[in-house]
Design an enzyme around this catalytic site. Structure first.
Site, PDB file in Angstrom:
ATOM      1  N   GLY A 280       0.803  -1.217   0.000  1.00 15.44           N
ATOM      2  CA  GLY A 280       0.000   0.000   0.000  1.00 15.44           C
ATOM      3  C   GLY A 280       0.836   1.267   0.000  1.00 15.44           C
ATOM      4  O   GLY A 280       2.031   1.242  -0.276  1.00 15.44           O
TER       5      GLY A 280
ATOM      6  N   HIS B   5       4.524   1.745  -8.064  1.00 16.84           N
ATOM      7  CA  HIS B   5       3.507   0.694  -8.055  1.00 16.84           C
ATOM      8  C   HIS B   5       2.665   0.754  -9.341  1.00 16.84           C
ATOM      9  O   HIS B   5       2.307  -0.280  -9.910  1.00 16.84           O
ATOM     10  CB  HIS B   5       2.572   0.859  -6.852  1.00 16.84           C
ATOM     11  CG  HIS B   5       3.248   0.684  -5.529  1.00 16.84           C
ATOM     12  ND1 HIS B   5       3.458   1.722  -4.660  1.00 16.84           N
ATOM     13  CD2 HIS B   5       3.763  -0.417  -4.928  1.00 16.84           C
ATOM     14  CE1 HIS B   5       4.069   1.279  -3.581  1.00 16.84           C
ATOM     15  NE2 HIS B   5       4.270  -0.021  -3.715  1.00 16.84           N
TER      16      HIS B   5
ATOM     17  N   GLY C 124       9.135  -4.787  -8.288  1.00 12.03           N
ATOM     18  CA  GLY C 124      10.066  -3.729  -8.683  1.00 12.03           C
ATOM     19  C   GLY C 124      11.508  -4.218  -8.623  1.00 12.03           C
ATOM     20  O   GLY C 124      11.885  -4.968  -7.720  1.00 12.03           O
TER      21      GLY C 124
ATOM     22  N   LYS D  70      13.887  -2.268  -7.933  1.00  9.83           N
ATOM     23  CA  LYS D  70      14.557  -1.526  -6.864  1.00  9.83           C
ATOM     24  C   LYS D  70      14.901  -2.482  -5.716  1.00  9.83           C
ATOM     25  O   LYS D  70      15.975  -2.417  -5.150  1.00  9.83           O
ATOM     26  CB  LYS D  70      13.662  -0.400  -6.333  1.00  9.83           C
ATOM     27  CG  LYS D  70      14.301   0.343  -5.158  1.00  9.83           C
ATOM     28  CD  LYS D  70      13.484   1.538  -4.741  1.00  9.83           C
ATOM     29  CE  LYS D  70      12.352   1.196  -3.837  1.00  9.83           C
ATOM     30  NZ  LYS D  70      12.760   0.781  -2.478  1.00  9.83           N
TER      31      LYS D  70
ATOM     32  N   GLN E 230      15.161  -8.836  -3.070  1.00 12.20           N
ATOM     33  CA  GLN E 230      13.825  -9.431  -2.931  1.00 12.20           C
ATOM     34  C   GLN E 230      13.428 -10.149  -4.218  1.00 12.20           C
ATOM     35  O   GLN E 230      12.914 -11.280  -4.188  1.00 12.20           O
ATOM     36  CB  GLN E 230      12.812  -8.327  -2.602  1.00 12.20           C
ATOM     37  CG  GLN E 230      11.356  -8.766  -2.724  1.00 12.20           C
ATOM     38  CD  GLN E 230      10.388  -7.733  -2.216  1.00 12.20           C
ATOM     39  OE1 GLN E 230      10.257  -7.552  -1.008  1.00 12.20           O
ATOM     40  NE2 GLN E 230       9.689  -7.054  -3.101  1.00 12.20           N
TER      41      GLN E 230
END
Ligand code: PAF
Length: 286
Positions: free
Chosen positions: A31, A37, A147, A149, A153
Site C-alpha cells: 500500500g 507501483h 520492482g 529496486k 527481494q
C-alpha cells in the site's frame, strides 16, 4: 473494481475470471502507492487480461525494532489510484485473515536470505518469501510483478519460484525515480525535509558507479568509491555498499568484466532507503 477482504472471496472472484479464459497478473504491494507501483500495474495490464493487486502491510517481514507501526498507510487513496489505473481485483486482508493464529510453516531461501539486506534485517526475506508464497497460492496468477529496486527481494522470489516449481512467471519492472533521481518508495514520505533533499545522493553515487565501471575498476575499489561519495553527505548513514554479480548476487573478485549490480542500503534518520543499479563494463550501462 472488486475489493475483497477475505481469501475465499478473492479465490472465487479470480477463479471465475480464469474460467472465462482470462490470464491474471498479480501486483503484490504494502500500500501507500506511488508511481513505482503504478508502473507495476501498467506492466501487468500490458501482459495479462486481468490485474489483481494485493495491499497488505506484512508484519512478518518487519523486525521487532523496525517501522511496522509507522509504515505509511492510506487505503482510500490507494483504492482511488487503483480504480483510476483500471485494476480489476484488490485483495486487502487483515493480518488475522492472512495468518492462522497457530501458523507454523515458513518459506525461506537458505543462503540468499542471509546476505546483504538479510544481514541488516534478519528474518526479513523469510517474511517476504512466506507472504509472497501465500499471495501466489491465494490468487494463482499467471504472472506476478515486482520492482527491480528491491533487487535482492526479486532474486529471492525468483529463486523460490524456481526451487519450489511454482507455476507462475515472475517479472521484474524497472525502478521509477523522482525528478531528482530518488527512487520512489513508500518510505520517502517519512524523510525529514532536510533528509529528503540529501537522499538523491544515492542515485548520484550510482550514476558515478556507471562511469567508473566503464573506465575499468575492481569491485572492491568501486565499493570504496561509492561509499566515499555517499559518506560525503553528512545526513547519510551508510549501512552497506555491495558490488555483486548481477545474475547471482555472488561476490565479485578483481576487475569487473561482467555486469554487476551495485546495491545500497543507507539510513537517513530512522528511515532505511535502498537502491540499486546494474552496470556493465561493456556499455557502461545495464
Ligand atoms: O515489496 C513489497 O512491497 C513487499 O515486500 C511485498 C513483495 C508486497 C511482500 O510483502
Amino acid at each position: 473494481m472488486k475489493v475483497c477482504t477475505t481469501k475465499a472471496e478473492t479465490r472465487a472472484t479470480l477463479a471465475a475470471l480464469r474460467k472465462a479464459g482470462d490470464t491474471i497478473g498479480l501486483v503484490p504491494t504494502m500500500g501507500f502507492l506511488h508511481d513505482g507501483h503504478l508502473a507495476l500495474v501498467k506492466a501487468a495490464t500490458a501482459e495479462c487480461d486481468r490485474v489483481a493487486v494485493s495491499i497488505f502491510v506484512n508484519p512478518t517481514q518487519f523486525g521487532p525494532k523496525e517501522d511496522l507501526a509507522s509504515y505509511p498507510r492510506d487505503t482510500d487513496r490507494d483504492l482511488e489510484m487503483l480504480r483510476a489505473a483500471g485494476v480489476d481485483v484488490v485483495f486487502m486482508p487483515s493480518p488475522a485473515e492472512m495468518y492462522h493464529a497457530d501458523k507454523q510453516t515458513i518459506v525461506d531461501a537458505t543462503a540468499l536470505s542471509k546476505i546483504l539486506i538479510g544481514k541488516i534485517r534478519p528474518g526479513h526475506f523469510r517474511g517476504v518469501a512466506t507472504v509472497v508464497t501465500k499471495l501466489l497460492n491465494i490468487t494463482q496468477p499467471d504472472r506476478a510483478f515486482f520492482g527491480k529496486k528491491d533487487y535482492q527481494q526479486l532474486r529471492v522470489i525468483k529463486t523460490m519460484v524456481r526451487d519450489l516449481d511454482m507455476p507462475v512467471r515472475i517479472i521484474g519492472v524497472p525502478t521509477v525515480r523522482e525528478a531528482d533521481g530518488l527512487a520512489m518508495s513508500s518510505r520517502n514520505v517519512r524523510l525529514t525535509p532536510e533528509d529528503r533533499k540529501a537522499a538523491p545522493v544515492l542515485n548520484k553515487a550510482l550514476v558515478m558507479a556507471d562511469k567508473l565501471v566503464a573506465e575499468g575498476i575492481t569491485a572492491k575499489q568501486l565499493e570504496r568509491e561509492v561509499r566515499d561519495r555517499i559518506d560525503a553527505e553528512p545526513r547519510a548513514n551508510v549501512q552497506s555498499v555491495d558490488v555483486r554479480d548481477a545474475e547471482t548476487v555472488a561476490s565479485v573478485g578483481g576487475r569487473i568484466t561482467a555486469p554487476v549490480v551495485v546495491l545500497l542500503a543507507v539510513r537517513f534518520g530512522d528511515v532505511l532507503l535502498i537502491d540499486q543499479r546494474v552496470v556493465s563494463p561493456q556499455k557502461g550501462q545495464r
